[in-house]
Design a protein around this motif. Structure first.
Motif, PDB file in Angstrom:
ATOM      1  N   ARG A   1      -7.627   2.992  -4.732  1.00  0.00           N
ATOM      2  CA  ARG A   1      -8.889   2.653  -3.467  1.00  0.00           C
ATOM      3  C   ARG A   1      -7.898   2.966  -2.336  1.00  0.00           C
ATOM      4  NH1 ARG A   1     -10.023  -1.328  -7.213  1.00  0.00           N
ATOM      5  NH2 ARG A   1     -11.657  -0.732  -8.278  1.00  0.00           N
ATOM      6  N   GLN A   2      -7.411   3.340  -2.255  1.00  0.00           N
ATOM      7  CA  GLN A   2      -6.281   3.492  -0.930  1.00  0.00           C
ATOM      8  C   GLN A   2      -6.388   4.890   0.161  1.00  0.00           C
ATOM      9  OE1 GLN A   2      -4.265   0.771   0.049  1.00  0.00           O
ATOM     10  NE2 GLN A   2      -4.832  -0.011  -1.790  1.00  0.00           N
ATOM     11  N   SER A   3      -6.183   5.263   0.776  1.00  0.00           N
ATOM     12  CA  SER A   3      -6.332   6.158   2.030  1.00  0.00           C
ATOM     13  C   SER A   3      -5.307   7.170   1.712  1.00  0.00           C
ATOM     14  CB  SER A   3      -6.456   6.312   3.673  1.00  0.00           C
ATOM     15  OG  SER A   3      -5.885   7.393   4.268  1.00  0.00           O
ATOM     16  N   VAL A   4      -6.425   8.550   1.813  1.00  0.00           N
ATOM     17  CA  VAL A   4      -5.488   9.894   1.418  1.00  0.00           C
ATOM     18  C   VAL A   4      -4.755  10.009   2.200  1.00  0.00           C
ATOM     19  CG1 VAL A   4      -7.447  11.117  -0.468  1.00  0.00           C
ATOM     20  CG2 VAL A   4      -7.133  11.106   2.882  1.00  0.00           C
TER      21      VAL A   4
ATOM     22  N   PHE B   1      -1.531   8.736   2.514  1.00  0.00           N
ATOM     23  CA  PHE B   1      -0.554   8.211   1.806  1.00  0.00           C
ATOM     24  C   PHE B   1      -0.338   8.873   1.738  1.00  0.00           C
ATOM     25  CE2 PHE B   1      -2.269   3.685   2.505  1.00  0.00           C
ATOM     26  CZ  PHE B   1      -0.972   3.350   3.303  1.00  0.00           C
ATOM     27  N   ALA B   2      -0.753  10.054   1.248  1.00  0.00           N
ATOM     28  CA  ALA B   2      -0.316  11.431   0.485  1.00  0.00           C
ATOM     29  C   ALA B   2       0.478  12.284   0.709  1.00  0.00           C
ATOM     30  CB  ALA B   2      -1.573  12.282  -0.261  1.00  0.00           C
ATOM     31  N   PRO B   3       0.677  13.081   2.578  1.00  0.00           N
ATOM     32  CA  PRO B   3       1.856  13.457   2.782  1.00  0.00           C
ATOM     33  C   PRO B   3       2.954  12.437   2.764  1.00  0.00           C
ATOM     34  CG  PRO B   3      -0.106  13.091   4.123  1.00  0.00           C
ATOM     35  CD  PRO B   3      -0.701  12.539   2.426  1.00  0.00           C
ATOM     36  N   LEU B   4       3.169  11.003   2.543  1.00  0.00           N
ATOM     37  CA  LEU B   4       4.071  10.462   3.505  1.00  0.00           C
ATOM     38  C   LEU B   4       5.146   9.946   1.485  1.00  0.00           C
ATOM     39  CD1 LEU B   4       2.424   7.347   5.226  1.00  0.00           C
ATOM     40  CD2 LEU B   4       3.853   9.422   6.236  1.00  0.00           C
ATOM     41  N   LEU B   5       4.686  10.413   0.757  1.00  0.00           N
ATOM     42  CA  LEU B   5       5.118  10.587  -0.863  1.00  0.00           C
ATOM     43  C   LEU B   5       6.664  10.632  -0.971  1.00  0.00           C
ATOM     44  CD1 LEU B   5       4.704   9.244  -3.223  1.00  0.00           C
ATOM     45  CD2 LEU B   5       3.820  11.732  -3.873  1.00  0.00           C
ATOM     46  N   PRO B   6       7.523  11.419   0.669  1.00  0.00           N
ATOM     47  CA  PRO B   6       8.121  11.729   0.668  1.00  0.00           C
ATOM     48  C   PRO B   6       8.996  10.517   1.050  1.00  0.00           C
ATOM     49  CG  PRO B   6       7.183  13.307   1.226  1.00  0.00           C
ATOM     50  CD  PRO B   6       6.444  12.797   0.915  1.00  0.00           C
ATOM     51  N   PHE B   7       8.425  10.005   1.468  1.00  0.00           N
ATOM     52  CA  PHE B   7       9.670   8.420   2.499  1.00  0.00           C
ATOM     53  C   PHE B   7       9.512   7.823   1.715  1.00  0.00           C
ATOM     54  CE2 PHE B   7       8.610   5.133   4.828  1.00  0.00           C
ATOM     55  CZ  PHE B   7      10.222   4.222   5.451  1.00  0.00           C
ATOM     56  N   THR B   8       7.983   7.405   1.120  1.00  0.00           N
ATOM     57  CA  THR B   8       8.547   6.055  -0.688  1.00  0.00           C
ATOM     58  C   THR B   8       9.425   6.818  -1.642  1.00  0.00           C
ATOM     59  OG1 THR B   8       6.064   6.172   0.366  1.00  0.00           O
ATOM     60  CG2 THR B   8       7.305   5.609  -1.431  1.00  0.00           C
ATOM     61  N   GLY B   9       9.895   8.303  -1.463  1.00  0.00           N
ATOM     62  CA  GLY B   9      10.592   8.607  -2.286  1.00  0.00           C
ATOM     63  C   GLY B   9      12.357   8.223  -2.128  1.00  0.00           C
TER      64      GLY B   9
ATOM     65  N   ARG C   1       0.936  -1.555  -0.072  1.00  0.00           N
ATOM     66  CA  ARG C   1      -0.182   0.110  -0.339  1.00  0.00           C
ATOM     67  C   ARG C   1       1.258   1.584   0.043  1.00  0.00           C
ATOM     68  NH1 ARG C   1      -4.098  -0.309   5.115  1.00  0.00           N
ATOM     69  NH2 ARG C   1      -5.153   0.857   4.187  1.00  0.00           N
ATOM     70  N   LEU C   2       1.911   1.023   0.568  1.00  0.00           N
ATOM     71  CA  LEU C   2       3.081   2.438   0.912  1.00  0.00           C
ATOM     72  C   LEU C   2       3.722   2.622  -1.037  1.00  0.00           C
ATOM     73  CD1 LEU C   2       4.001   4.473   2.271  1.00  0.00           C
ATOM     74  CD2 LEU C   2       5.974   2.460   3.260  1.00  0.00           C
ATOM     75  N   ILE C   3       4.296   1.272  -1.220  1.00  0.00           N
ATOM     76  CA  ILE C   3       4.873   1.674  -2.546  1.00  0.00           C
ATOM     77  C   ILE C   3       4.420   1.379  -4.189  1.00  0.00           C
ATOM     78  CG2 ILE C   3       7.356   0.121  -3.427  1.00  0.00           C
ATOM     79  CD1 ILE C   3       8.301  -0.157  -0.329  1.00  0.00           C
ATOM     80  N   VAL C   4       3.297   0.574  -4.439  1.00  0.00           N
ATOM     81  CA  VAL C   4       3.119   0.152  -5.185  1.00  0.00           C
ATOM     82  C   VAL C   4       2.601   0.951  -6.021  1.00  0.00           C
ATOM     83  CG1 VAL C   4       0.877  -1.432  -6.373  1.00  0.00           C
ATOM     84  CG2 VAL C   4       2.864  -2.587  -5.019  1.00  0.00           C
ATOM     85  N   PRO C   5       1.601   1.974  -5.561  1.00  0.00           N
ATOM     86  CA  PRO C   5       0.919   3.085  -5.869  1.00  0.00           C
ATOM     87  C   PRO C   5       1.963   4.204  -6.205  1.00  0.00           C
ATOM     88  CG  PRO C   5      -0.802   2.300  -4.137  1.00  0.00           C
ATOM     89  CD  PRO C   5       0.642   1.984  -3.864  1.00  0.00           C
ATOM     90  N   ALA C   6       2.670   4.508  -5.063  1.00  0.00           N
ATOM     91  CA  ALA C   6       3.952   5.345  -5.856  1.00  0.00           C
ATOM     92  C   ALA C   6       4.985   5.305  -7.473  1.00  0.00           C
ATOM     93  CB  ALA C   6       4.934   5.445  -5.066  1.00  0.00           C
TER      94      ALA C   6
ATOM     95  N   THR D   1      -1.468  15.563  -6.611  1.00  0.00           N
ATOM     96  CA  THR D   1      -0.720  15.391  -7.171  1.00  0.00           C
ATOM     97  C   THR D   1      -0.721  13.352  -7.479  1.00  0.00           C
ATOM     98  OG1 THR D   1       1.153  15.338  -7.103  1.00  0.00           O
ATOM     99  CG2 THR D   1       0.693  17.338  -8.181  1.00  0.00           C
ATOM    100  N   TYR D   2      -1.044  13.736  -6.045  1.00  0.00           N
ATOM    101  CA  TYR D   2      -0.598  11.850  -5.638  1.00  0.00           C
ATOM    102  C   TYR D   2      -2.038  11.333  -5.911  1.00  0.00           C
ATOM    103  CZ  TYR D   2       1.477   7.362  -3.637  1.00  0.00           C
ATOM    104  OH  TYR D   2       1.920   6.186  -3.706  1.00  0.00           O
ATOM    105  N   LEU D   3      -3.264  12.098  -4.856  1.00  0.00           N
ATOM    106  CA  LEU D   3      -4.398  12.086  -5.205  1.00  0.00           C
ATOM    107  C   LEU D   3      -5.115  11.060  -6.159  1.00  0.00           C
ATOM    108  CD1 LEU D   3      -5.434  14.604  -2.869  1.00  0.00           C
ATOM    109  CD2 LEU D   3      -5.130  12.501  -1.931  1.00  0.00           C
ATOM    110  N   PRO D   4      -5.242  11.499  -7.091  1.00  0.00           N
ATOM    111  CA  PRO D   4      -5.369  10.527  -8.704  1.00  0.00           C
ATOM    112  C   PRO D   4      -5.358   9.178  -7.909  1.00  0.00           C
ATOM    113  CG  PRO D   4      -5.413  12.446  -8.695  1.00  0.00           C
ATOM    114  CD  PRO D   4      -4.409  12.898  -7.689  1.00  0.00           C
ATOM    115  N   THR D   5      -3.819   8.851  -8.144  1.00  0.00           N
ATOM    116  CA  THR D   5      -3.204   7.901  -8.303  1.00  0.00           C
ATOM    117  C   THR D   5      -3.697   6.820  -6.198  1.00  0.00           C
ATOM    118  OG1 THR D   5      -0.952   8.265  -9.569  1.00  0.00           O
ATOM    119  CG2 THR D   5      -0.788   6.338  -7.536  1.00  0.00           C
ATOM    120  N   LEU D   6      -3.732   7.445  -6.076  1.00  0.00           N
ATOM    121  CA  LEU D   6      -4.522   6.658  -4.747  1.00  0.00           C
ATOM    122  C   LEU D   6      -6.425   6.839  -4.577  1.00  0.00           C
ATOM    123  CD1 LEU D   6      -2.479   8.837  -1.799  1.00  0.00           C
ATOM    124  CD2 LEU D   6      -2.362   6.586  -2.465  1.00  0.00           C
ATOM    125  N   ARG D   7      -6.528   7.252  -5.218  1.00  0.00           N
ATOM    126  CA  ARG D   7      -8.274   6.845  -5.360  1.00  0.00           C
ATOM    127  C   ARG D   7      -8.432   5.573  -6.790  1.00  0.00           C
ATOM    128  NH1 ARG D   7      -8.598  12.585  -5.748  1.00  0.00           N
ATOM    129  NH2 ARG D   7      -8.607  13.124  -7.280  1.00  0.00           N
TER     130      ARG D   7
END
Length: 392
Positions: A342-345, A347-355, A180-185, A333-339
């Motif tokens: 079907r993942q929680s919004v 995860f959007a502010p966690l994108l720097p950690f995934t990056g 859930r953390l890495i795949v949408p990214a 910009t990450y929100l459409p991919t999370l939608r």
């Protein structure tokens, strides 16, 4: 202004450009159009499935190909790429159990020097299909499950749109916490690198495909000389799309609604290997490109949260506002991919950690290459191709 303030402003400028100037990569509206078929007879299709030790996922995927609701003539060719887990026997059992499209199970043998295993298997499967003269080839991975009308929809879209290559990025599995953390990214970053709208624009140089689901016109494949012309490519899907587009073919790439990958990546180590095995190949095995990529990833994904945290400690308004706005644009910009996944919004502010994780995976990919391990997949290791066809 401090040095950090200038860097934070620079990050904000880059995010402004990514938002508006990178082909609207963050949008998820590139979907296979619903087409009404014409009155022409349905073309023949050969479905080619390279498979190497896929007994774990095959019961979930092969039946979805065998039971396709396709009005024309189609067959499935499963190419056993040196499996040791009974993949061939299981495939035959599934064909007896489910019926449907005729199944041929063939063995490719060990790849000749200069070939990657998957492309060698595809070459063998395409050669088996050639005597039947199919108009289209559906190249699909063994871990991909298709909706019953998937093949029909792909053919309808290709014929109506006049496309020589139609590819759908399968919806990847997102069950475990790491997935859930890495795949949408992963999909978000892929679209950032290869904006789907640019890929689909006639005349644009950008070319890409998603190797799990590619419908390819056989005449276009022959014109582009594939898979021979890309036989060493580690990133075979992008190389295939480039070869087809360079030879004058029209290509289309979008997100799938009813094509799913069932392969599990439950642990961080599994996802790490998936990304690291091809990341350095994407950078043409260049230390300079690697260094540049690290700098850019740090500027784009790490600077905004660092700037916000620093501003909270130093009360620097420029650093705080620039970093905060950049972080907000990133998350937005990450929100459409999370939608789409079907993942929680949240995860959007966690994108720097995934990056940061992707940055480390990319560096590790280069380290493994220079240790002589190259790109590794299911017991095979590929060194740097000489020359790399995808970089010509």
């Amino acid at each position: 202004m401090t040095a950090l303030a200038w860097i934070a402003v620079g990050s904000l400028v880059v995010w402004g450009w990514l938002l508006l100037g990178q082909g609207f990569f963050w949008r998820t509206d590139q979907r296979l159009p619903h087409r009404v078929p014409g009155s022409d007879p349905w073309p023949d299709v050969a479905v080619v499935v390279p498979a190497r030790d896929e007994s774990e996922v095959l019961p979930q995927t092969l039946p979805t190909l065998l039971t396709q609701e396709y009005p024309g003539r189609a067959r499935v060719i499963l190419v056993d790429d040196g499996s040791t887990d009974g993949t061939s026997e299981l495939a035959r059992e599934l064909a007896v159990r489910y019926g449907g499209l005729p199944l041929s199970v063939v063995h490719a043998g060990e790849p000749e020097p200069g070939w990657t295993g998957k492309l060698w298997a595809l070459r063998h499967g395409m050669a088996v299909a050639r005597p039947d003269g199919p108009e289209y080839l559906l190249l699909t991975d063994a871990d991909i499950a298709h909706a019953p009308d998937s093949l029909r929809a792909l053919v309808e879209a290709a014929r109506t749109g006049g496309w020589d290559l139609v590819s759908q990025m399968a919806r990847l599995r997102v069950v475990s916490g790491w997935e859930r953390l890495i795949v949408p990214a992963f999909v978000y970053f892929f679209g950032q690198l290869y904006p789907f709208r640019r890929v689909n624009r006639p005349g644009a140089r950008t070319a890409a495909a998603a190797g799990g689901c590619v419908l390819l016109r056989r005449a276009a494949a022959e014109r582009a000389g594939v898979p021979e012309s890309i036989r060493q490519a580690v990133i075979d899907d992008v190389s295939l799309a480039r070869a087809v587009k360079r030879s004058g073919g029209r290509i289309w790439l979008g997100l799938a609604d009813r094509v799913d990958s069932v392969r599990p990546y439950p642990r961080l180590a599994d996802l790490w290997q998936m990304v690291a095995r091809s990341a350095y190949a994407q950078l043409a095995y260049s230390p300079l490109l690697l260094a540049g990529t690290v700098v850019v990833l740090a500027l784009v994904y790490l600077v905004p949260p660092i700037a916000v945290c620093t501003a909270l400690l130093t009360s620097d308004p420029v650093v705080g506002w620039a970093g905060g706005l950049a972080w907000a644009v990133m998350a937005g910009t990450y929100l459409p991919t999370l939608r789409y996944y079907r993942q929680s919004v949240l995860f959007a502010p966690l994108l720097p950690f995934t990056g940061l994780l992707y940055l480390l995976m990319t560096v590790d990919s280069a380290v493994q290459h220079h240790r002589g391990r190259g790109a590794a997949w299911k017991g095979r290791t590929y060194a740097r191709p000489t020359p790399a066809p995808e970089q010509r």
